[in-house]
Design a protein around this motif. Structure first.
Motif, PDB file in Angstrom:
ATOM      1  N   SER A 321      -4.181  -7.876 -11.962  1.00  0.00           N
ATOM      2  CA  SER A 321      -3.481  -8.297 -10.757  1.00  0.00           C
ATOM      3  C   SER A 321      -3.502  -7.128  -9.775  1.00  0.00           C
ATOM      4  O   SER A 321      -3.882  -6.007 -10.125  1.00  0.00           O
ATOM      5  CB  SER A 321      -2.038  -8.680 -11.086  1.00  0.00           C
ATOM      6  N   GLU A 322      -3.070  -7.360  -8.545  1.00  0.00           N
ATOM      7  CA  GLU A 322      -3.063  -6.293  -7.558  1.00  0.00           C
ATOM      8  C   GLU A 322      -2.128  -5.170  -7.989  1.00  0.00           C
ATOM      9  O   GLU A 322      -2.429  -3.980  -7.818  1.00  0.00           O
ATOM     10  CB  GLU A 322      -2.631  -6.829  -6.197  1.00  0.00           C
ATOM     11  N   GLU A 323      -1.004  -5.550  -8.584  1.00  0.00           N
ATOM     12  CA  GLU A 323      -0.066  -4.547  -9.073  1.00  0.00           C
ATOM     13  C   GLU A 323      -0.679  -3.735 -10.207  1.00  0.00           C
ATOM     14  O   GLU A 323      -0.556  -2.507 -10.249  1.00  0.00           O
ATOM     15  CB  GLU A 323       1.213  -5.230  -9.558  1.00  0.00           C
ATOM     16  N   GLN A 324      -1.389  -4.438 -11.115  1.00  0.00           N
ATOM     17  CA  GLN A 324      -2.058  -3.735 -12.210  1.00  0.00           C
ATOM     18  C   GLN A 324      -3.174  -2.846 -11.695  1.00  0.00           C
ATOM     19  O   GLN A 324      -3.408  -1.747 -12.207  1.00  0.00           O
ATOM     20  CB  GLN A 324      -2.607  -4.744 -13.215  1.00  0.00           C
ATOM     21  N   ARG A 325      -3.882  -3.338 -10.668  1.00  0.00           N
ATOM     22  CA  ARG A 325      -4.975  -2.552 -10.107  1.00  0.00           C
ATOM     23  C   ARG A 325      -4.453  -1.249  -9.505  1.00  0.00           C
ATOM     24  O   ARG A 325      -5.056  -0.183  -9.659  1.00  0.00           O
ATOM     25  CB  ARG A 325      -5.722  -3.375  -9.059  1.00  0.00           C
ATOM     26  N   GLN A 326      -3.316  -1.333  -8.798  1.00  0.00           N
ATOM     27  CA  GLN A 326      -2.722  -0.128  -8.227  1.00  0.00           C
ATOM     28  C   GLN A 326      -2.277   0.826  -9.329  1.00  0.00           C
ATOM     29  O   GLN A 326      -2.449   2.047  -9.224  1.00  0.00           O
ATOM     30  CB  GLN A 326      -1.535  -0.503  -7.341  1.00  0.00           C
ATOM     31  N   GLY A 327      -1.724   0.245 -10.397  1.00  0.00           N
ATOM     32  CA  GLY A 327      -1.325   1.076 -11.530  1.00  0.00           C
ATOM     33  C   GLY A 327      -2.521   1.748 -12.188  1.00  0.00           C
ATOM     34  O   GLY A 327      -2.438   2.902 -12.626  1.00  0.00           O
TER      35      GLY A 327
END
Length: 593
Positions: A321-327
């Motif tokens: 997800s976008e949040e996971q990608r940022q992480g």
């Protein structure tokens, strides 16, 4: 210099001069022949002019033949050598005759129709007055058993002993190669992880032999359902990995469905039992989603866990997800910082005391990794270890922790230390080779080092972990099973691992004076520990009441903030060596001299 000259005349092949010399020579020859027979070696003389070979010794063990079928000439000898080995032997002889090297060669010799055994041939040439090779003398030794052992070790270094597929190390190397090829030619590939659902239940209900049979059959079905060019390995205890090069998403889905359908529809027959087994599959694309083999393996295993969480018996592709990608981007930044810290020696160890439950005397210290950032601020492990585990950088950290701990043991001969290693490192031979290189012939240091392996990592491949534990103990180190209770270790598992120390997970120690379930767990664990003769450590002890309760329950050692927080520059007090500590534990007097 003038040499004395003795008149000699041949008697039965022995030259004699003075009276009695003939008998002495015969006795010497008899002793020599006895020694040759006892060694199992065969001595030969090869007349290069006539091509005649004469052998002495136990020729039947070497050639497995009567004298009439024994090779009598160099030509007959070469005719019985495995054709694959003839060129190598010819080169060795030619180089030796030319005077460039000693003659030392191993080759296979045919002893009966279609059967060969390995020989080790060492010899030296004698030259004629004209300077040409005239005679070859040497010794041949049977080395078939050694070669078989070498081949066995080489096999185990590359293949899984149970299923015959690539092991974790070899599969990772194949995946690195597939990634390089995909990047070079612009082709997409897929790495799949195929895990058996509820293998622990199968082992418990039917026995470990049935569980092993399930793994063998799954490996066989993968061979039949995937493409011939696909690479299959077994990197973990209950799952396989498969590399599908030049593979699209549609092709990967078709391949996965074939595997799922095969397991779903056809139960596995083991003896009189029919075992219904399903699998969960996780997959990741490379090089689009993964640039390294470790990263691809981690992501595919994560996708497999998602498949299990979705009800099992299905396929899931790794997706962020976008949040996971940022992480993930943040993890990459942390990984770069850690690599720089390793180069600049900003990785350090903090030490937390582990004390005797009765006397509160320090028994040893646990080493906990810390990092200084570029401004000199201390960074706790929780802020960087999860990221580097995800990125596959734990080996570098574990190597540094090992070296720092050994350095401190050298400086402090009265101190004992414990170090933690990741599950990935526990099956990595290079880490252990580095340990051997530093501790070989130094048991005074090895016996003061405890290596901690987490329970969850140990259970991933119980056989491989058991071998690793045995190797550590043979070196002189002690081994602790960390975070005990967080997994599903059985009596069978704990007995197979033969660890020296069991560290109870902190979740079972907190509120021990009031939590009835934790009290029951501690009581049962103590019975198990006494039956196996292992020492016990309770972590996360934060109050005097908890410490007193655990001591009365029979726990041997305590660790937690009540006795000391991890310190970097704190003074390391002399501690009881683990060998003495564990011996005392069985007598109920842990920590005493």
């Amino acid at each position: 210099m003038t040499k004395s000259r003795v008149n000699t005349s041949p008697v039965d092949g022995v030259s004699v001069g003075k009276p009695g010399m003939r008998e002495d020579c015969l006795q010497a020859l008899a002793r020599l022949e006895t020694a040759i027979h006892a060694s199992g070696d065969v001595v030969y003389e090869w007349d290069l002019a006539t091509d005649e070979i004469v052998f002495s010794g136990d020729i039947t063990s070497l050639f497995d033949a009567e004298g009439k079928t024994m090779p009598r000439s160099g030509e007959e000898m070469q005719a019985r050598i495995n054709p694959e080995d003839v060129p190598r032997r010819r080169r060795a002889l030619a180089d030796h005759f030319a005077g460039t090297c000693d003659y030392d060669c191993e080759f296979r010799l045919r002893i009966r129709q279609g059967e060969f055994q390995w020989l080790h041939d060492r010899g030296a040439v004698e030259y004629s007055p004209a300077g040409t090779p005239a005679r070859m003398s040497g010794v041949i030794r049977l080395v078939t058993l050694r070669k078989q052992q070498e081949e066995r070790l080489e096999y185990l270094a590359n293949f899984d002993d149970l299923t015959g597929h690539f092991n974790k190390v070899r599969l990772r190397e194949a995946l690195e190669h597939a990634l390089a090829q995909s990047t070079r030619f612009g082709q997409s590939g897929v790495y799949m992880v195929i895990g058996v659902d509820h293998l622990d239940r199968i082992n418990t209900g039917y026995g470990y032999e049935t569980g092993n049979a399930v793994l063998v059959e799954l490996g066989r079905r993968l061979d039949n359902r995937l493409r011939a060019a696909d690479v299959i390995g077994r990197p973990g205890g209950d799952f396989f990995g498969a590399i599908l090069s030049a593979c699209t998403e549609e092709t990967a889905q078709i391949a996965a469905e074939r595997v799922l359908q095969s397991m779903r529809d056809d139960p596995i027959t083991v003896g009189a039992d029919q075992v219904h087994v399903t699998v969960s599959i996780g997959a990741v694309f490379f090089p689009a989603e993964s640039k390294t083999a470790v990263d691809a393996m981690t992501k595919a295993e994560s996708a497999m866990q998602q498949a299990k969480a979705a009800g099992r018996d299905c396929l899931r592709f790794f997706a962020l997800s976008e949040e996971q990608r940022q992480g993930y981007r943040a993890s990459m930044d942390i990984g770069e910082e850690v690599q720089l810290a390793l180069k600049e020696d900003r990785i350090v160890l903090a030490h937390q005391p582990v004390v005797d439950a009765g006397t509160h005397r320090v028994s040893y210290y646990e080493c906990l990794v810390r990092m200084y950032d570029r401004e000199g601020k201390l960074v706790p492990a929780a802020q960087f270890v999860p990221a580097i585990e995800q990125l596959g950088l734990m080996r570098s950290i574990d190597n540094r922790v090992r070296d720092l701990a050994i350095r401190e043991l050298e400086r402090n001969p009265q101190v004992s230390l414990a170090i933690n290693i990741s599950g990935l490192t526990a099956t990595e031979r290079s880490w252990f080779r580095g340990l051997v290189a530093r501790l070989k012939e130094r048991r005074d240091i090895a016996k003061r080092l405890i290596v901690e392996i987490t329970e969850t990592a140990a259970l991933q491949d119980i056989d491989e972990t058991s071998r690793f534990v045995s190797a550590l103990r043979a070196l002189g180190c002690k081994v602790a099973l960390d975070d005990f209770g967080s997994g599903f270790t059985t009596f069978h598992h704990l007995k197979a691992l033969t660890v020296d120390v069991v560290k109870i997970d902190g979740s079972f120690v907190r509120d021990i004076t009031s939590d009835t379930e934790n009290q029951i767990f501690i009581h049962n664990l103590m019975a198990l520990a006494r039956a196996l003769g292992v020492s016990t450590v309770a972590e996360c002890v934060e109050t005097r009441a908890d410490a007193d309760y655990l001591a009365k329950s029979g726990i041997d050692l305590l660790q937690g903030y009540y006795f000391g927080r991890p310190e970097i520059d704190g003074h390391l007090r002399g501690a009881v060596q683990p060998a003495a500590l564990l011996a005392a534990a069985t007598l109920g007097a842990v920590g005493s001299d």
